[in-house]
Write a protein that holds these residues in place. Structure first.
Motif, mmCIF file in Angstrom:
data_model
loop_
_atom_site.group_PDB
_atom_site.id
_atom_site.type_symbol
_atom_site.label_atom_id
_atom_site.label_comp_id
_atom_site.label_asym_id
_atom_site.label_seq_id
_atom_site.Cartn_x
_atom_site.Cartn_y
_atom_site.Cartn_z
ATOM 1 N N PHE A 49 7.149 5.406 25.087
ATOM 2 C CA PHE A 49 6.414 6.594 24.666
ATOM 3 C C PHE A 49 6.292 7.597 25.814
ATOM 4 C CE2 PHE A 49 2.500 8.986 23.905
ATOM 5 C CZ PHE A 49 2.815 9.529 22.685
ATOM 6 N N ILE A 50 6.048 7.090 27.031
ATOM 7 C CA ILE A 50 5.935 7.997 28.187
ATOM 8 C C ILE A 50 7.271 8.690 28.436
ATOM 9 C CG2 ILE A 50 5.509 8.071 30.665
ATOM 10 C CD1 ILE A 50 3.013 7.768 29.097
ATOM 11 N N VAL A 128 0.125 -9.115 27.131
ATOM 12 C CA VAL A 128 0.350 -7.992 26.218
ATOM 13 C C VAL A 128 0.504 -8.481 24.789
ATOM 14 C CG1 VAL A 128 1.733 -5.940 25.858
ATOM 15 C CG2 VAL A 128 1.520 -6.898 28.127
ATOM 16 N N PHE A 134 5.389 -3.832 24.222
ATOM 17 C CA PHE A 134 4.742 -3.188 25.356
ATOM 18 C C PHE A 134 5.319 -1.786 25.563
ATOM 19 C CE2 PHE A 134 4.511 -2.280 29.918
ATOM 20 C CZ PHE A 134 3.148 -2.316 30.073
ATOM 21 N N GLY A 135 4.439 -0.773 25.628
ATOM 22 C CA GLY A 135 4.874 0.590 25.855
ATOM 23 C C GLY A 135 5.335 1.308 24.606
ATOM 24 N N ASP A 139 1.488 0.316 20.438
ATOM 25 C CA ASP A 139 0.750 -0.271 21.553
ATOM 26 C C ASP A 139 -0.024 0.800 22.309
ATOM 27 O OD1 ASP A 139 0.054 -2.261 23.458
ATOM 28 O OD2 ASP A 139 1.584 -1.447 24.787
ATOM 29 N N PHE A 140 0.661 1.915 22.593
ATOM 30 C CA PHE A 140 0.040 3.039 23.313
ATOM 31 C C PHE A 140 -1.121 3.618 22.514
ATOM 32 C CE2 PHE A 140 -0.266 7.488 24.455
ATOM 33 C CZ PHE A 140 -0.229 7.442 25.824
ATOM 34 N N THR A 143 -4.357 1.500 22.330
ATOM 35 C CA THR A 143 -5.199 1.605 23.523
ATOM 36 C C THR A 143 -5.846 2.981 23.634
ATOM 37 O OG1 THR A 143 -3.618 0.140 24.582
ATOM 38 C CG2 THR A 143 -5.244 1.173 25.999
ATOM 39 N N LEU A 144 -5.064 4.027 23.316
ATOM 40 C CA LEU A 144 -5.563 5.394 23.499
ATOM 41 C C LEU A 144 -6.744 5.679 22.586
ATOM 42 C CD1 LEU A 144 -5.126 8.139 24.874
ATOM 43 C CD2 LEU A 144 -3.575 8.726 23.038
ATOM 44 N N GLN A 148 -9.740 3.894 25.344
ATOM 45 C CA GLN A 148 -9.579 5.085 26.188
ATOM 46 C C GLN A 148 -9.839 6.360 25.401
ATOM 47 O OE1 GLN A 148 -8.935 4.495 29.415
ATOM 48 N NE2 GLN A 148 -8.830 2.319 28.962
ATOM 49 N N PRO A 151 -11.375 9.642 27.675
ATOM 50 C CA PRO A 151 -10.370 10.467 28.386
ATOM 51 C C PRO A 151 -9.528 11.301 27.439
ATOM 52 C CG PRO A 151 -10.366 8.247 29.256
ATOM 53 C CD PRO A 151 -11.272 8.247 28.080
ATOM 54 N N PHE A 152 -9.216 10.749 26.267
ATOM 55 C CA PHE A 152 -8.419 11.492 25.290
ATOM 56 C C PHE A 152 -9.167 12.732 24.820
ATOM 57 C CE2 PHE A 152 -7.405 12.123 20.751
ATOM 58 C CZ PHE A 152 -6.107 12.551 20.901
ATOM 59 N N THR A 155 -9.201 15.402 27.396
ATOM 60 C CA THR A 155 -7.931 16.126 27.446
ATOM 61 C C THR A 155 -7.991 17.384 26.589
ATOM 62 O OG1 THR A 155 -6.806 14.036 27.730
ATOM 63 C CG2 THR A 155 -5.477 15.879 27.030
ATOM 64 N N ILE A 158 -9.695 20.025 28.542
ATOM 65 C CA ILE A 158 -8.825 20.576 29.586
ATOM 66 C C ILE A 158 -7.842 21.576 28.988
ATOM 67 C CG2 ILE A 158 -6.942 19.987 31.159
ATOM 68 C CD1 ILE A 158 -8.389 17.422 31.789
ATOM 69 N N ASN B 58 -1.312 -1.670 29.723
ATOM 70 C CA ASN B 58 -0.794 -0.355 29.383
ATOM 71 C C ASN B 58 -1.787 0.782 29.611
ATOM 72 O OD1 ASN B 58 -2.515 -0.702 27.296
ATOM 73 N ND2 ASN B 58 -1.034 -0.348 25.673
ATOM 74 N N HIS B 61 -0.182 3.625 31.338
ATOM 75 C CA HIS B 61 0.534 4.575 30.482
ATOM 76 C C HIS B 61 -0.391 5.693 30.021
ATOM 77 C CE1 HIS B 61 3.896 1.548 29.227
ATOM 78 N NE2 HIS B 61 3.784 1.712 30.524
ATOM 79 N N ILE B 62 -1.645 5.303 29.664
ATOM 80 C CA ILE B 62 -2.618 6.316 29.232
ATOM 81 C C ILE B 62 -2.862 7.299 30.371
ATOM 82 C CG2 ILE B 62 -4.915 6.660 28.274
ATOM 83 C CD1 ILE B 62 -3.366 4.876 26.489
ATOM 84 N N LEU B 66 -2.250 11.365 30.539
ATOM 85 C CA LEU B 66 -3.257 12.379 30.889
ATOM 86 C C LEU B 66 -2.772 13.238 32.051
ATOM 87 C CD1 LEU B 66 -6.588 10.363 30.558
ATOM 88 C CD2 LEU B 66 -5.364 11.676 28.858
#
Lengths: 202, 102
Positions: A49-50, A128, A134-135, A139-140, A143-144, A148, A151-152, A155, A158, B58, B61-62, B66
């Motif tokens: 994904f990255i 994992v 993974f990745g 999966d991303f 977690t997001l 997390q 932080p999202f 964003t 920002i 992961n 990755h987050i 960001l």
């Protein structure tokens, strides 16, 4: 293994090209090669994904923005001044010594660092779950949007600040001023331009 | 596990970061300086993703995601500033923009 070293050489060579290119357009092309190599490296690290985001956001948005600004500035009156560079003043031996010292420091530092931090978990794939997942996007995203989430959401703040900042910087200020104090605004602008001209002549 | 030792990734990341710093210190063209900032952010992303892979976690990755967002915002604002400065002074050189010094 071979892929890593090939990509490392490509990354360093294109990064050096970015900062030594004579024209900003050449820098953008070298930066594009750098981003592409980095995306392949992310794929080899199973960060799919990255890697896709890297291509979309960096190559698709940021580099196009750079190209637009270069085109915009070059189309102005007269030749586009590149600005004086300090690069030619650096002698070649000093540059070589700098690079050798840099590589040795970086490699030694990385090895010293590797002893300080704990060893990676032997069952990293087991942590994992499915190693293939993974990745991946699911999966991303899991977690997001669960652990997390804050932080999202930040964003979004920002990005909004960036949008407002760009509009304030590059927007039409004449349309924003009310009609009555327009003379005052014009007077202030003339004054500012006079100061700018004075700064240029110095 | 990783195909290559983690210290190799960290070394590559450090080298790319220092090339970015060199671009900012040595060049006076604001566009090339902004590209140096992008190089530095990318180097940090590479380290984050490599650590994330090595530890099987992961969250790195987050964090890289960001960082990409912040880089996009920074590029937009930086380029807007470059355009505004160029419209006023017709030269693109950060040494000429000393009007805020007072």
């Amino acid at each position: 293994m071979i892929l890593f070293w090939l990509l490392a050489v490509a990354l360093i060579a294109s990064a050096v090209c970015v900062i030594t290119a004579s024209k900003p357009v050449y820098s953008v092309v070298a930066l594009l090669a750098n981003f592409a190599a980095l995306a392949i490296m992310y794929m080899s690290l199973s960060a799919e994904f990255i890697a896709v985001t890297q291509i979309l956001v960096y190559s698709g948005a940021i580099l196009i923005l750079f190209l637009f600004v270069i085109a915009l500035l070059s189309s102005g009156i007269g030749a586009f001044s590149l600005g004086t560079d300090r690069l030619p003043k650096i002698s070649t031996p000093a540059l070589i010594a700098f690079v050798v010292a840099l590589v040795s420091i970086a490699y030694g530092g990385a090895h010293a660092f590797a002893h300080v931090i704990p060893a990676p978990a032997a069952n990293a794939a087991a942590l994992v779950g499915d190693a293939d997942a993974f990745g991946s996007v699911s999966d991303f995203g899991a977690t997001l949007f669960t652990t997390q989430l804050l932080p999202f959401e930040l964003t979004a703040l920002i990005l909004m600040v960036a949008v407002i900042g760009v509009v304030v910087l590059a927007g039409d200020h004449e349309a924003l001023t009310p009609p009555d104090p327009r003379k005052l605004a014009k007077l202030r602008r003339l004054e500012r331009e006079a100061i700018l001209r004075e700064g240029e002549s110095r | 596990m990783l195909p290559v030792d983690i210290s190799s990734y960290v070394t590559l990341s450090a080298i790319l970061f220092f090339i970015g710093i060199a671009g900012i210190v040595l060049r006076r063209n604001p566009l090339v300086m902004l590209m140096g900032v992008e190089l530095m952010l990318n180097a940090s992303n590479l380290a984050l993703v490599a650590f994330s892979r090595a530890w099987g976690n992961n969250v790195g990755h987050i964090f890289a995601f960001l960082v990409i967002t912040v880089a996009a915002a920074e590029a937009a604002i930086g380029l807007a500033i470059v355009v505004v400065v160029f419209n006023r002074s017709a030269r693109v050189d950060v040494d000429d923009v000393a009007i805020l010094k007072g």
